[in-house]
Design a protein around this motif. Structure first.
Motif, PDB file in Angstrom:
ATOM      1  N   SER A  56     -75.047  75.702   2.693  1.00 19.62           N
ATOM      2  CA  SER A  56     -75.950  76.833   2.937  1.00 19.62           C
ATOM      3  C   SER A  56     -77.291  76.303   3.462  1.00 19.62           C
ATOM      4  O   SER A  56     -77.552  75.099   3.396  1.00 19.62           O
ATOM      5  CB  SER A  56     -76.184  77.587   1.629  1.00 19.62           C
ATOM      6  OG  SER A  56     -77.011  76.800   0.784  1.00 19.62           O
TER       7      SER A  56
ATOM      8  N   ASP B 141     -71.993  78.081   0.753  1.00 15.08           N
ATOM      9  CA  ASP B 141     -71.442  79.420   0.947  1.00 15.08           C
ATOM     10  C   ASP B 141     -69.923  79.305   0.940  1.00 15.08           C
ATOM     11  O   ASP B 141     -69.363  78.382   1.539  1.00 15.08           O
ATOM     12  CB  ASP B 141     -71.893  79.988   2.298  1.00 15.08           C
ATOM     13  CG  ASP B 141     -73.392  80.228   2.338  1.00 15.08           C
ATOM     14  OD1 ASP B 141     -73.943  80.667   1.313  1.00 15.08           O
ATOM     15  OD2 ASP B 141     -74.014  79.947   3.386  1.00 15.08           O
TER      16      ASP B 141
ATOM     17  N   ASP C 220     -76.463  78.440  -5.042  1.00  9.77           N
ATOM     18  CA  ASP C 220     -76.713  78.829  -3.639  1.00  9.77           C
ATOM     19  C   ASP C 220     -76.834  77.637  -2.698  1.00  9.77           C
ATOM     20  O   ASP C 220     -77.490  77.735  -1.657  1.00  9.77           O
ATOM     21  CB  ASP C 220     -77.980  79.705  -3.521  1.00  9.77           C
ATOM     22  CG  ASP C 220     -77.729  81.113  -4.037  1.00  9.77           C
ATOM     23  OD1 ASP C 220     -76.586  81.599  -3.908  1.00  9.77           O
ATOM     24  OD2 ASP C 220     -78.675  81.705  -4.584  1.00  9.77           O
TER      25      ASP C 220
END
Lengths: 151, 151
Positions: B69, B57, B54
């Motif tokens: 992100s 993106d 994560d």
């Protein structure tokens, strides 16, 4: 992150020599090679470098061999790694096309260099010889828990 | 000592994405590959891993691409290295014949592990995005001093 193979095996060699029991301090290159689990030709290069650094004494002849020197008994892990792991950068700052494009003014490189210094400092007080097991009455091989591989 | 190539290039990718100027935050894998000086197929593996974590993106389609992100903007160098450089030992504790003969009860291994922790701790407060150059008005490429290699 990892130290390079040359300094890794150099530390093993010093530990094995420091652990040699009284009366059996002089070891052949072959015996050292077996005890550190590293090919003979690699170990001979390491012995040459450790001798240059006065960390070991080498005597020639039939009863000759390698033994740890007084300086070798005092040397620290930090000093050995600073001296033998001579790669300049913690990251590989080159690419197939030359230097990393980010190299100019790279703040990552400087941060990693500071972190490497913290790594070395942690090892500056650790004497290599103090890492060797040598219980009273036990032979080096037994005390190190060695199983000698058949080469 | 050196970090592994995967984490090295991962840090470069995050730095480049964090430095992308407003309005041009979305970059193609090819553009990233050029900016970090690393082959495309290697960069795509890194993008997949950073996405799993994560830290970036990824949007598909014609106007798609990769952008950093919110978590990627906050992540530290220490966290990235602890997560991506997964080699267990600082020294290579294996040989051609199996484990290093000194492995059992090895105090060097533990000393090196403590030193590695000191290395990581030094980087735990350094946010990757803070390493990116991004002066007002300058494009990313200019601000990073990049010379784009011909691939």
């Amino acid at each position: 992150m990892r130290i390079n193979a040359f300094s890794d095996v150099s530390l093993r060699v010093l530990i094995v020599l420091a652990a040699a029991p009284a009366g059996a301090e002089v070891m052949t290159s072959t015996a050292i090679s077996v005890q550190v689990g590293t090919p003979y030709h690699h170990v001979t290069k390491i012995i040459a470098r450790l001798r240059e650094l006065d960390l070991i004494d080498v005597t020639r002849g039939r009863a000759g061999g390698v033994r740890i020197s007084p300086a070798g008994r005092r040397v620290t892990v930090g000093w050995v790694l600073r001296t033998l792991d001579t790669r300049t950068d913690v990251a590989d700052c080159t690419t197939l096309h030359g230097d990393c494009p980010l190299l100019e003014g790279c703040r990552l490189r400087r941060a990693l260099a500071r972190a490497r210094e913290a790594f070395f400092e942690e090892l500056d007080d650790i004497v290599v010889a103090s890492l060797a097991h040598r219980p009273r009455g036990g032979s080096t091989t037994q005390s190190l828990g060695l199983s000698i591989p058949v080469l």
